[in-house]
Structures are given as structure tokens and as C-alpha cells.
Design an enzyme around this catalytic site. Structure first.
Site, mmCIF file in Angstrom:
data_model
loop_
_atom_site.group_PDB
_atom_site.id
_atom_site.type_symbol
_atom_site.label_atom_id
_atom_site.label_comp_id
_atom_site.label_asym_id
_atom_site.label_seq_id
_atom_site.Cartn_x
_atom_site.Cartn_y
_atom_site.Cartn_z
ATOM 1 N N HIS A 198 0.867 -1.183 0.000
ATOM 2 C CA HIS A 198 0.000 0.000 0.000
ATOM 3 C C HIS A 198 0.901 1.230 0.000
ATOM 4 C CE1 HIS A 198 -3.632 2.160 2.105
ATOM 5 N NE2 HIS A 198 -3.192 2.831 1.054
ATOM 6 N N ARG A 200 0.979 4.656 0.598
ATOM 7 C CA ARG A 200 0.117 5.675 1.202
ATOM 8 C C ARG A 200 0.615 7.071 0.861
ATOM 9 N NH1 ARG A 200 -3.419 5.137 5.410
ATOM 10 N NH2 ARG A 200 -4.006 3.008 5.894
ATOM 11 N N ARG A 204 3.995 6.298 5.096
ATOM 12 C CA ARG A 204 4.380 5.875 6.448
ATOM 13 C C ARG A 204 5.148 4.545 6.444
ATOM 14 N NH1 ARG A 204 -1.440 4.528 9.085
ATOM 15 N NH2 ARG A 204 -1.882 6.610 8.311
ATOM 16 N N THR A 256 -6.361 0.718 7.154
ATOM 17 C CA THR A 256 -7.599 0.985 6.418
ATOM 18 C C THR A 256 -8.792 0.569 7.279
ATOM 19 O OG1 THR A 256 -6.306 0.296 4.521
ATOM 20 C CG2 THR A 256 -8.640 0.704 4.146
ATOM 21 N N HIS A 346 -8.053 -8.278 5.220
ATOM 22 C CA HIS A 346 -7.952 -7.335 6.333
ATOM 23 C C HIS A 346 -8.272 -8.032 7.640
ATOM 24 C CE1 HIS A 346 -7.582 -3.661 8.542
ATOM 25 N NE2 HIS A 346 -7.158 -3.090 7.438
HETATM 26 N N1 PXP Z 1 -6.488 -5.611 2.241
HETATM 27 C C1 PXP Z 1 -6.496 -4.266 2.334
HETATM 28 C C2 PXP Z 1 -7.317 -3.488 1.369
HETATM 29 C C3 PXP Z 1 -5.717 -3.606 3.301
HETATM 30 O O1 PXP Z 1 -5.737 -2.265 3.388
HETATM 31 C C4 PXP Z 1 -4.919 -4.381 4.171
HETATM 32 C C5 PXP Z 1 -4.048 -3.692 5.180
HETATM 33 O O2 PXP Z 1 -3.026 -3.023 4.562
HETATM 34 C C6 PXP Z 1 -4.941 -5.774 4.025
HETATM 35 C C7 PXP Z 1 -5.753 -6.356 3.075
HETATM 36 C C8 PXP Z 1 -4.142 -6.662 4.906
HETATM 37 O O3 PXP Z 1 -4.621 -6.579 6.192
HETATM 38 P P1 PXP Z 1 -3.802 -7.240 7.383
HETATM 39 O O4 PXP Z 1 -2.488 -6.548 7.440
HETATM 40 O O5 PXP Z 1 -4.667 -6.993 8.565
HETATM 41 O O6 PXP Z 1 -3.684 -8.694 7.050
#
Ligand code: PXP
Length: 398
Positions: A198, A200, A204, A256, A346
């Protein structure tokens, strides 16, 4: 359900995965273009199949499979049958197990072949009728086995790994390690099907340099998560990741916090998708399991949706968790019906991933924090392999 599976009590002690076998049988009905027909699948032992073999075929020996077509003896084609019943397939699990050992197969592989064989008998194929009929049945069996192997290879839920938090540790010291580029290689070597980052606006964790380097080094698939921001769009168009995932982005958030509200911003999101489409970059939209948002994602031309699993992961109480799971299950099915390809992610970890990985319509999971956190103790290679094992195990394919 088109397949009615019964496991006789004498066969109950064998390590048969009934759910998987039923799915396989339903898949076969579909492949043989008779998915609106019912079939009965009965699993028994050698003693019971010997009794049936002796009674119906005058052969007082155990056998592996017997088929009894509903239309047997009737001079009717399937289409003119009064009910949509194909008949019964009866398998001796005891013989199947002995054969699996002899042919160096798993029990499920052997049982799969027996279901195919039995199903073809129900559909009128008969290897005992003549040499040409034997060839015909053998060819059809091979065709279905090849399709099945292909389906098994490609139908698995994939695991893509988000390496943002390797960069988080690096940024904590402002030096150049640990490097998310090296982490991505280790993830790929351990079996990950893709790498997610990601970029950003506030930089960060992932830096521009990471994105450009990862584009050059990744051997699987690079998924760039991003907000619909002008500067990031420019970078994406230059880097050309294998796909992008549009997410909402707030400066103050730790991570997110929810799905993108595409419904209220169709024009803006549509414009980003048009630019990406012109550059042949497929777009995924990170969405809550909300039919309104999924329909809007389809409307604006997204190829994928990534279902936001955060609430399912964070909710307290079993009943609430079940409710969130059901929302995801229904959303995955609905999105797939709309023609969207479906990912999820996520908050997924080693305890809550299995039920999500088991959902048929979900192609890919995006997991980051839990894997990087475990890697601190086990090493990254091991942490990835442990998550992969969960995904593969849960993936009740056929
Ligand atoms: N999918 C999206 C859209 C996200 O923003 C994130 C976190 O960066 C993830 C998946 C992965 O989440 P986690 O780090 O909690 O496994």
C-alpha cells in the site's frame, strides 16, 4: 442438492471427506451437463457390496463400484424420464482404500475415479458392451479426469502477502532494513501467489523506491493498494502493477478502516478505473460486504472486489462472528454472480482465515500483519508456509 450422499455405518470409520466428495459429484453433474438431475451416492463396506454384487450381478465377490441407473431397462433417454433422477452409485470404501494403496493414490483420488466411473455408467456408458464402447468410456473417463486435475490446480484460493509492515519496521529507524523487497522474495519462495503493498500518501511504510524495485523483482503478481489520489495514480500508471486495489485512505487511521464508498463516488472512481483500464491494469475495489457497494463496483467497471473482512475478524461474540461471516458469504456469492472476481482481506490471522478460505467464490486472500507478526518469532518463510497450509487445508476443493 443434486447429490445425496449417504455413508453407511459400516463405512463410517474410513477417512472419507464427504463434503469434498459431494462437491466433486455435483461438479461432475455439471461437467456432464446434467446438473439439474439428482444422483444418490452410497458408501458401504466390502461385506455389503458383496451382498449387492451377488444379488444383482450373480457375482459373489466384493467390487469397487456398482451403478444402478434410474432408467435401467427402460427404453427411454434421460430427457424423457418422468423425474430428474440419474440413479445410484454405490462404492465400497474398503475396496477403494485397498486400491488406493495399490495404485499409490490418496483415498480421495481413488474415490474420485470411482465416482466418475459410476456416473458414466448412469449416463449410459458401458465398457462391457463392446470394444468400441469400452474405448468410448475410457476416453470420456480420461477427459473428465484431466478436467478435474486442471480444476484442482487452478481452483485453489491463492494467498497474496502484504509486506507493508516489513517497511513499518524499517521506517521506525529510518534506515534501510528490513527491506520489503527482500521480504517479497522470501514470501514468493515460500509459495505466496502474489505480493501486496500500500503506497500511502503519507509514505508511512512503503516508499516510492520499494514500488519501483518490487515491480522489477516480483515473479508472481504485484497488487498495489492505493487511494484515488492524483500523484499515486501517476505512479501506478508508470509502474504498471499487475493490478491495483482502490482503498479509502485517511491520514489519521492506523490501518484501512472500512471499504471504499464507491456508491457515493461513482464518477470519481469510474475515472480512475478508466485510466487504469486504458493502461491494461485491472482494478479491484476494497468493499464492505454490502450489495449496494458491490453493484456500484460492477457499475463503474471494476474487475475485482476485495471484501473487507475486518468486521468479521474484530467482532466479539460467536453469534456476531457468525453474522459477519454470513454477510461475507452472501456478498462473495452475489459479487461472483454479478461477474466480479472476488478477493478478501484485512485482519485475517491464523485463527480466523480457514472459513474465509473455504468459500468457493473467493479467489485470493490478502494477508499482512498476522504473517509479519509471526515471522518475528518463526522466520518469514515458516510464517508464510503455516498460513499457506491453513488456506490449502480449508480449501475444500474437489
Ligand atoms: N487488504 C487491504 C485493502 C488492506 O488495506 C490491508 C491492510 O493493509 C490488508 C488487506 C491486509 O490486512 P492485514 O495486514 O490486517 O492482514
Amino acid at each position: 442438492m443434486p447429490t445425496d450422499l449417504t455413508i453407511h455405518h459400516q463405512a463410517a470409520g474410513y477417512p472419507v471427506n464427504g463434503k469434498k466428495l459431494k462437491k466433486l459429484s455435483n461438479w461432475l453433474l455439471d461437467q456432464c451437463r446434467v446438473k439439474d438431475y439428482n444422483v444418490s451416492l452410497l458408501l458401504i463396506d466390502d461385506q455389503e457390496i458383496t451382498r449387492l454384487n451377488s444379488h444383482y450381478r450373480n457375482n459373489c465377490k466384493p467390487t469397487n463400484v456398482l451403478s444402478f441407473p434410474f432408467a435401467e431397462g427402460a427404453d427411454e433417454s434421460l430427457a424423457t424420464l418422468p423425474v430428474k433422477e440419474l440413479g445410484d452409485i454405490i462404492i465400497s470404501v474398503e475396496t477403494a482404500l485397498k486400491e488406493s494403496i495399490k495404485y499409490n493414490q490418496t483415498l480421495h483420488e481413488r474415490m474420485s475415479w470411482l465416482v466418475i466411473h459410476g456416473m458414466l455408467h448412469l449416463l449410459g456408458y458401458d465398457h462391457e458392451r463392446s470394444e468400441s464402447d469400452e474405448r468410448k468410456m475410457f476416453n470420456k473417463e480420461n477427459e473428465l479426469l484431466n478436467k478435474l486435475n486442471n480444476y484442482r490446480r487452478t481452483g485453489m484460493t491463492k494467498l497474496a502477502i502484504n509486506v507493508d509492515h516489513v517497511a513499518t519496521i524499517r521506517q521506525a529507524r529510518g534506515i534501510d532494513e528490513p527491506d520489503p523487497v527482500s521480504a517479497a522474495s522470501i514470501c514468493e519462495l515460500a509459495g505466496a501467489a502474489g505480493i501486496v503493498i500500500h503506497l500511502r500518501e503519507d509514505r508511512r511504510h512503503i516508499q516510492d523506491r520499494d514500488v519501483y524495485l518490487l515491480r522489477q523483482t516480483i515473479k508472481t503478481k504485484l497488487n498495489l493498494e492505493m487511494g484515488a489520489n492524483k500523484d499515486i495514480i501517476k505512479i501506478a500508471l508508470e509502474v504498471k502493477p499487475d493490478m491495483i486495489t482502490l482503498v479509502p485512505e485517511k491520514r489519521q487511521e492506523l490501518t484501512t478502516e472500512g471499504g471504499l464508498d464507491v456508491f457515493s463516488q461513482q464518477k470519481k472512481i469510474g475515472k480512475v478505473i478508466d485510466k487504469m483500464t486504458a493502461a491494461s491494469i485491472p482494478v479491484s475495489i476494497f468493499a464492505d460486504p454490502d450489495p449496494k457497494q458491490l453493484a456500484a463496483a460492477k457499475e463503474v467497471g471494476a474487475t475485482f472486489v476485495e471484501l473487507h473482512t475486518g468486521r468479521y475478524c474484530d467482532v466479539i461474540g460467536e453469534g456476531n462472528r457468525d453474522h459477519e461471516f454470513q454477510l461475507l458469504q452472501e456478498a462473495a456469492e452475489a459479487a461472483s454472480q454479478m461477474g466480479l472476481r472476488v478477493c478478501a482481506g484485512h485482519g485475517l490471522n491464523y485463527q480466523n482465515t480457514a472459513p474465509i478460505a473455504a468459500l468457493d467464490t473467493i479467489e485470493e486472500l490478502s494477508i499482512g500483519h498476522a504473517i509479519i507478526a509471526r515471522a518475528v518469532f518463526t522466520g518469514l518463510d515458516q510464517a508464510v508456509k503455516e498460513m499457506l497450509a491453513i488456506v490449502r487445508q480449508a480449501n475444500c476443493t474437489i
